[in-house]
Write a protein that holds these residues in place. Structure first.
Motif, PDB file in Angstrom:
ATOM      1  N   GLU A  17       0.998  -1.424  -0.106  1.00  0.00           N
ATOM      2  CA  GLU A  17       0.103   0.063   0.044  1.00  0.00           C
ATOM      3  C   GLU A  17       0.991   1.384   0.158  1.00  0.00           C
ATOM      4  OE1 GLU A  17      -3.290  -0.272  -0.489  1.00  0.00           O
ATOM      5  OE2 GLU A  17      -3.570  -2.110   0.007  1.00  0.00           O
ATOM      6  N   TYR A  24       1.497   6.497  -7.062  1.00  0.00           N
ATOM      7  CA  TYR A  24       0.837   7.446  -7.612  1.00  0.00           C
ATOM      8  C   TYR A  24       1.245   8.944  -7.338  1.00  0.00           C
ATOM      9  CZ  TYR A  24      -2.717   3.553  -8.015  1.00  0.00           C
ATOM     10  OH  TYR A  24      -3.167   2.271  -8.331  1.00  0.00           O
ATOM     11  N   GLU A  50      -3.855   6.002  -0.484  1.00  0.00           N
ATOM     12  CA  GLU A  50      -3.026   4.685  -0.468  1.00  0.00           C
ATOM     13  C   GLU A  50      -2.386   4.499   0.905  1.00  0.00           C
ATOM     14  OE1 GLU A  50      -3.715   2.158  -2.095  1.00  0.00           O
ATOM     15  OE2 GLU A  50      -4.247   2.883  -4.211  1.00  0.00           O
ATOM     16  N   HIS A  53      -4.878   3.341   3.382  1.00  0.00           N
ATOM     17  CA  HIS A  53      -5.030   1.993   3.343  1.00  0.00           C
ATOM     18  C   HIS A  53      -3.981   1.445   4.069  1.00  0.00           C
ATOM     19  CE1 HIS A  53      -7.173   2.082  -0.834  1.00  0.00           C
ATOM     20  NE2 HIS A  53      -7.838   2.726   0.177  1.00  0.00           N
ATOM     21  N   GLU A  94      -3.796  -1.678  -9.904  1.00  0.00           N
ATOM     22  CA  GLU A  94      -4.853  -2.091  -8.848  1.00  0.00           C
ATOM     23  C   GLU A  94      -5.243  -3.514  -8.961  1.00  0.00           C
ATOM     24  OE1 GLU A  94      -6.196  -0.648  -6.537  1.00  0.00           O
ATOM     25  OE2 GLU A  94      -5.006   1.329  -6.912  1.00  0.00           O
ATOM     26  N   ILE A  97      -2.698  -5.364  -6.885  1.00  0.00           N
ATOM     27  CA  ILE A  97      -3.262  -5.267  -5.479  1.00  0.00           C
ATOM     28  C   ILE A  97      -4.570  -6.301  -5.092  1.00  0.00           C
ATOM     29  CG2 ILE A  97      -4.020  -3.630  -3.626  1.00  0.00           C
ATOM     30  CD1 ILE A  97      -0.997  -3.423  -4.417  1.00  0.00           C
ATOM     31  N   GLN A 127     -11.356  -2.641  -3.643  1.00  0.00           N
ATOM     32  CA  GLN A 127     -10.575  -3.114  -4.622  1.00  0.00           C
ATOM     33  C   GLN A 127     -11.585  -3.130  -6.044  1.00  0.00           C
ATOM     34  OE1 GLN A 127      -7.229  -2.008  -3.625  1.00  0.00           O
ATOM     35  NE2 GLN A 127      -7.232  -3.078  -5.605  1.00  0.00           N
ATOM     36  N   GLU A 130     -11.851   0.626  -6.717  1.00  0.00           N
ATOM     37  CA  GLU A 130     -10.423   1.040  -7.369  1.00  0.00           C
ATOM     38  C   GLU A 130     -10.492   0.723  -8.853  1.00  0.00           C
ATOM     39  OE1 GLU A 130      -8.915   3.133  -5.338  1.00  0.00           O
ATOM     40  OE2 GLU A 130      -7.555   2.262  -4.489  1.00  0.00           O
TER      41      GLU A 130
END
Ligand code: FEO
Length: 164
Positions: A17, A24, A50, A53, A94, A97, A127, A130
């Protein structure tokens, strides 16, 4: 208490994360350098999300009496190509992830760690959002292309993210 296997897996996810936040932020700077300030703003907020998270998982590990094992954060790439290529990378990231969250969820289920499973449910749902959001932006970019004024309209629209 938390078992070693889950503790390790959660610490790995915390690192991922944080790496996402780093990625990003680098993407945001890339957009800013091309004067796409809206995409830059959207990605900067994504980086902040993030970090949130990661912090939620940090709190969870500590609340369970686990040990926080912070690791080196992977350096992001220096180049991301066009804006469309950049968002292809967002979506791909994503999806990766999502895979790690699903594996973590499965692990907590196998270990009968119900508290982890419940906490991770939030991430499973997150997710979905996302991937959907990144996919929508990518679809729009592919539809409008990068030559005309459409991309500037999308830039301005995404720049409103987080505005009151
Ligand atoms: Fe924390 Fe974008 O996944």
């Amino acid at each position: 208490m938390i078992n070693q296997k889950i503790e390790d897996a959660l610490n790995r996810q915390i690192n991922l994360e944080q790496s996402s936040a780093q990625l990003y932020l680098a993407m945001s700077a890339h957009c800013e350098a091309k004067s796409f300030r809206g995409f830059a703003q959207w990605l900067r907020l994504q980086a902040q999300e993030e970090t949130t998270h990661a912090l939620k998982l940090v709190t969870f590990v500590l609340d369970r009496g686990g040990r926080l094992d912070l690791r080196a954060i992977e350096a992001p790439p220096k180049e991301f190509g066009t804006i469309t290529q950049l968002f292809e990378q967002v979506l791909e990231h994503e999806r990766k992830i999502t895979g790690t969250i699903n594996a973590l969820f499965e692990c907590s289920r196998q270990e009968k760690d119900f508290a982890s499973e419940i906490t991770l449910q939030w991430y499973v749902t997150e997710q979905v959002e996302e991937e959907a959001t990144a996919g929508q932006i990518l679809d729009q970019l592919r539809a409008i292309g990068e030559k005309g004024g459409g991309i500037w309209y999308l830039d301005s629209k995404l720049g409103k993210r987080g505005a009151k």
